[in-house]
Design a protein around this motif. Structure first.
Motif, mmCIF file in Angstrom:
data_model
loop_
_atom_site.group_PDB
_atom_site.id
_atom_site.type_symbol
_atom_site.label_atom_id
_atom_site.label_comp_id
_atom_site.label_asym_id
_atom_site.label_seq_id
_atom_site.Cartn_x
_atom_site.Cartn_y
_atom_site.Cartn_z
ATOM 1 N N THR A 227 55.606 15.312 39.855
ATOM 2 C CA THR A 227 54.566 16.262 40.609
ATOM 3 C C THR A 227 54.475 15.811 42.165
ATOM 4 O OG1 THR A 227 53.472 16.843 38.300
ATOM 5 C CG2 THR A 227 52.305 17.270 40.299
ATOM 6 N N LEU A 228 54.175 14.733 42.288
ATOM 7 C CA LEU A 228 53.781 14.355 43.545
ATOM 8 C C LEU A 228 54.980 14.602 44.366
ATOM 9 C CD1 LEU A 228 52.422 12.698 45.918
ATOM 10 C CD2 LEU A 228 53.328 10.579 45.007
ATOM 11 N N ILE A 229 56.390 14.317 43.875
ATOM 12 C CA ILE A 229 57.684 14.380 44.609
ATOM 13 C C ILE A 229 57.640 15.981 44.984
ATOM 14 C CG2 ILE A 229 60.216 14.421 44.637
ATOM 15 C CD1 ILE A 229 59.649 11.594 42.938
ATOM 16 N N THR A 230 57.699 16.691 44.048
ATOM 17 C CA THR A 230 57.660 18.145 44.261
ATOM 18 C C THR A 230 56.786 18.862 45.155
ATOM 19 O OG1 THR A 230 58.617 18.396 42.083
ATOM 20 C CG2 THR A 230 57.557 20.384 42.978
ATOM 21 N N ASN A 231 55.270 18.543 45.127
ATOM 22 C CA ASN A 231 54.306 18.782 45.930
ATOM 23 C C ASN A 231 54.797 18.324 47.427
ATOM 24 O OD1 ASN A 231 51.933 20.175 44.724
ATOM 25 N ND2 ASN A 231 51.954 18.451 43.498
ATOM 26 N N ARG A 463 60.882 29.722 43.892
ATOM 27 C CA ARG A 463 60.184 30.790 44.480
ATOM 28 C C ARG A 463 58.698 30.538 44.138
ATOM 29 N NH1 ARG A 463 62.580 33.918 48.186
ATOM 30 N NH2 ARG A 463 60.886 34.968 48.697
ATOM 31 N N LYS A 464 58.407 30.601 43.029
ATOM 32 C CA LYS A 464 56.930 30.765 42.656
ATOM 33 C C LYS A 464 56.235 29.385 42.761
ATOM 34 C CE LYS A 464 57.632 33.813 38.419
ATOM 35 N NZ LYS A 464 56.404 34.877 38.773
ATOM 36 N N VAL A 465 57.016 28.194 42.870
ATOM 37 C CA VAL A 465 56.534 26.943 43.034
ATOM 38 C C VAL A 465 56.281 26.913 44.693
ATOM 39 C CG1 VAL A 465 56.990 24.317 42.991
ATOM 40 C CG2 VAL A 465 57.343 25.675 41.123
ATOM 41 N N HIS A 466 57.187 27.055 45.374
ATOM 42 C CA HIS A 466 56.856 27.088 46.732
ATOM 43 C C HIS A 466 55.976 27.932 47.379
ATOM 44 C CE1 HIS A 466 60.215 24.195 48.322
ATOM 45 N NE2 HIS A 466 60.630 24.446 47.121
ATOM 46 N N SER A 467 55.735 29.279 46.851
ATOM 47 C CA SER A 467 54.874 30.088 46.970
ATOM 48 C C SER A 467 53.560 29.664 46.556
ATOM 49 C CB SER A 467 55.099 31.497 46.417
ATOM 50 O OG SER A 467 56.327 32.169 46.904
ATOM 51 N N GLN A 478 50.089 23.133 36.320
ATOM 52 C CA GLN A 478 50.591 24.316 37.011
ATOM 53 C C GLN A 478 52.117 24.589 36.901
ATOM 54 O OE1 GLN A 478 47.868 23.535 40.430
ATOM 55 N NE2 GLN A 478 47.468 25.826 40.401
ATOM 56 N N LEU A 479 52.988 23.470 37.289
ATOM 57 C CA LEU A 479 54.243 23.436 37.253
ATOM 58 C C LEU A 479 55.003 23.698 35.933
ATOM 59 C CD1 LEU A 479 54.568 20.375 39.641
ATOM 60 C CD2 LEU A 479 55.556 22.680 40.048
ATOM 61 N N HIS A 513 67.283 18.146 46.014
ATOM 62 C CA HIS A 513 68.079 17.702 47.156
ATOM 63 C C HIS A 513 68.627 19.004 47.785
ATOM 64 C CE1 HIS A 513 68.432 13.628 45.364
ATOM 65 N NE2 HIS A 513 69.291 14.197 44.383
ATOM 66 N N SER A 514 68.431 20.208 47.460
ATOM 67 C CA SER A 514 68.802 21.251 48.040
ATOM 68 C C SER A 514 68.123 22.626 47.673
ATOM 69 C CB SER A 514 70.133 21.863 47.587
ATOM 70 O OG SER A 514 71.207 20.513 47.910
ATOM 71 N N PRO A 515 66.782 22.441 48.193
ATOM 72 C CA PRO A 515 66.127 23.739 47.593
ATOM 73 C C PRO A 515 66.747 24.976 47.879
ATOM 74 C CG PRO A 515 64.804 22.317 49.183
ATOM 75 C CD PRO A 515 66.119 21.782 49.071
ATOM 76 N N PHE A 516 66.526 25.956 46.790
ATOM 77 C CA PHE A 516 67.124 27.356 46.723
ATOM 78 C C PHE A 516 68.740 27.538 46.750
ATOM 79 C CE2 PHE A 516 62.713 27.561 48.708
ATOM 80 C CZ PHE A 516 62.211 28.214 47.819
#
Length: 592
Positions: A227-231, A463-467, A478-479, A513-516
């Motif tokens: 979760t920390l890495i993603t945030n 898209r939902k996470v980054h938004s 939440q994730l 590594h490669s968002p989207f």
């Protein structure tokens, strides 16, 4: 050197000596020093002078820049490939970290070049381009000019580059090393990620459930870290996008893919609208085949009752892929065979080795390498066909040179998915038994659903996470909730998500590594369906056009590459045609 695997025969491990003999080899040390010296000399020669150079002098500058790119790319490729062989080895980790830091330091010397080139006035550049030596680089220069609106001043760009070591790159490495170090306890046996995931393809439901439970337990125990890495990475990207002026969270990816946002939006909309006709329908049908009202999440990739689940030995997998490639074009098989003959493939699954699979192009002066985690499943054979498709593409495009051989991800996935399609069609042609044909067809449908539906669901998740991250830090809950929401939408009522599945977003490396990136798989699959249909309609001249497309590397836009085939990705109906191929296969399965 080869590693023996029970029932699979000897599995090749790659020979990186074509790059360097070892991390401490004199050649590696020499090339790092040479790269730094050349970069310093290049900066001294050209910094602040580009606007005053004529076409011939700019062409020479680009040739020098290209040579440095190849040299530094060789050292960086070696460091990465050596590291992924065992990401838990602290010495390898240190080597990779030190080399990456040094290459970043050297890159700051060269950073001025592209920024300054983009500041040359359009008319002055157009005049300079009349010199043939500079016109050779026109595709690369035109691509570079597209980055111009999002460039910052030199000092800020230098800061972004240097800080990447302690921001995105650092969290990428943390993810890799954490994932490689995770262990999953199943019936008294300790497994790494790939063998644990592989259990969910077992014909024994108890093993599938045990594998899923073990994955969920370990993912859950590490959920706070992921979760920390993603945030952190989502926020890091948000900061970068804001400074550069990107409006949409995926615009930077679309720009690097050289694909228009509206084309991607049309693809996503088409796939999501087709969920009911594709994944929803298929998984309800599969549940009936397995004698269930609903599939549990650990059943989604379960083999069918009549499926031959014997492991495919490596030698047989090799023959299957090379034969399929050769039936399409002998040259394609010849290039692919080189990967086997010269040990450009690392196939065994080992503790500490990076999970998944990839084809790394390295640099044009060398050759690509393929990483697999081969466990003998039919899907592993398809993965081999997929990655060799990349490899063949990378070999063919290398003639464009270091600056123009790299292909946007959307088109890179076309070659790999086409390799899969050739292998599948070859197997289907050889299969006359109706039961075996049904199993083979169902297996291909599942692969296509994983490539199209699952990847668009991944894109929707991102898209939902980054938004949501723009509104504040996200909790694990939440994730998990976002993950379950998009999975339910994409897979339908035929799949039931048991306890623990909510954490399965944690292991997907593309998010890190490669968002989207993930929509490129769906782009490639739908495109290949249309391409293969063209091939079946008229084989004459197709191979030549196909190889011309691959050899182009990054020198042409997708619209120009597809024009000879009569295809247009900007046509709103284009994606529906590609998806109708999957739907048609499901129709055939229903009749069976």
């Amino acid at each position: 050197m080869t590693a023996a695997a029970p029932n699979l025969g000897p599995l090749p491990e790659w020979n990186l000596a074509d790059l360097y003999a070892s991390p401490d080899s004199p050649d590696f040390v020499r090339d790092m020093k040479k790269g730094e010296d050349l970069s310093k000399a290049f900066a001294e020669t050209y910094r602040g002078r580009l606007a005053g150079l004529g076409g011939a002098e700019l062409a020479q500058a680009l040739k020098d820049y290209e040579a440095i790119s190849d040299l530094l790319g060789r050292t960086g490729s070696y460091a990465q490939l050596y590291y992924v062989g065992d990401t838990t080895d602290s010495q390898r980790g240190k080597f990779y970290g030190d080399v990456s830091a040094k290459l970043t330091e050297i890159s700051t010397l060269l950073l001025f070049f592209e920024l300054e080139l983009n500041r040359i006035e359009d008319q002055a550049l157009a005049t300079a381009m009349q010199v043939p030596a500079l016109a050779h680089y026109r595709p690369w220069i035109e691509n570079l000019r597209k980055e111009k609106p999002y460039q910052l001043d030199d000092k800020l760009e230098e800061l972004f580059l240097e800080k990447s070591q302690t921001s995105a790159a650092a969290f990428n490495r943390l993810f890799d090393e954490t994932m490689a170090g995770l262990r999953f306890e199943v019936d008294g046996e300790t497994l790494t990620l790939e063998p644990a995931l592989n259990l969910m393809q077992s014909p024994d439901e108890a093993k599938r459930k045990a594998g899923a439970d073990a994955l969920a337990k370990t993912f859950g125990a590490n959920i706070k870290l992921f979760t920390l890495i993603t945030n952190t990475l989502a926020k890091d990207k948000d900061i970068s996008d804001r400074w550069r002026g990107f409006k949409d969270i995926a615009d930077a990816r679309h720009l690097s893919n050289r694909v228009e946002p509206e084309v991607v939006a049309a693809l996503v909309e088409s796939v999501r609208n087709n969920y009911p006709k594709l994944s929803h329908r298929y998984y309800r049908m599969k549940a009936k085949w397995l004698g269930k009202d609903q599939l549990m999440h650990w059943d989604r990739n379960a083999p069918l009752p009549a499926e031959d689940t014997r492991e495919v030995p490596w030698a047989q997998a090799k023959d299957m892929v090379l034969s399929a490639y050769g039936s399409f074009d002998p040259q394609m098989a010849e290039i692919a065979r080189t990967f086997f003959d010269k040990n450009w493939i690392d196939a065994p699954s080992r503790p500490g080795k990076a999970p998944g699979a990839f084809a790394h192009p390295t640099v044009p002066s060398a050759h690509p390498y393929v990483l697999l985690n081969y466990l003998g499943k039919t899907r592993d054979v398809m993965t081999l066909a997929h990655e060799l498709g990349h490899g063949v593409h990378q070999v063919l495009a290398a003639s464009q040179g270091p600056l123009m051989s790299s292909t946007p991800l959307t088109l890179a996935e076309t070659a790999s998915v086409f390799g899969e399609m050739l292998t599948f069609q070859a197997l289907l042609k050889q299969t006359t038994d109706p039961k075996k044909r049904k199993v083979l067809l169902a297996s291909k449908v599942e692969d296509m659903i994983n490539t199209v539906v699952r990847q668009i669901a991944f894109y929707t998740f991102e898209r939902k996470v980054h938004s949501a991250r723009k509104e504040g830090e996200l909790t694990p809950e939440q994730l998990n909730a976002i993950w379950l929401e998009v999975q339910a939408e994409s897979l339908g009522s035929g799949v039931n998500f048991g306890e623990g599945y909510e954490t399965f977003w944690t292991y997907i490396p593309h998010f890190i590594h490669s968002p989207f990136y993930v929509y490129a798989y769906a782009f490639g699959d739908c495109l290949v369906n249309s391409l293969y249909a063209r091939y079946r309609e008229s084989e004459q001249g197709f191979q030549e056009k196909y190889f011309t497309m691959l050899k182009a590397g990054g020198t042409k836009h997708h619209s120009d590459l597809l024009k000879p085939f009569g295809l247009d990705a900007s046509d709103p109906g284009f994606w529906d045609k590609g998806l109708s191929v999957i739907s048609g296969m499901i129709d055939e399965l229903e009749k069976m």
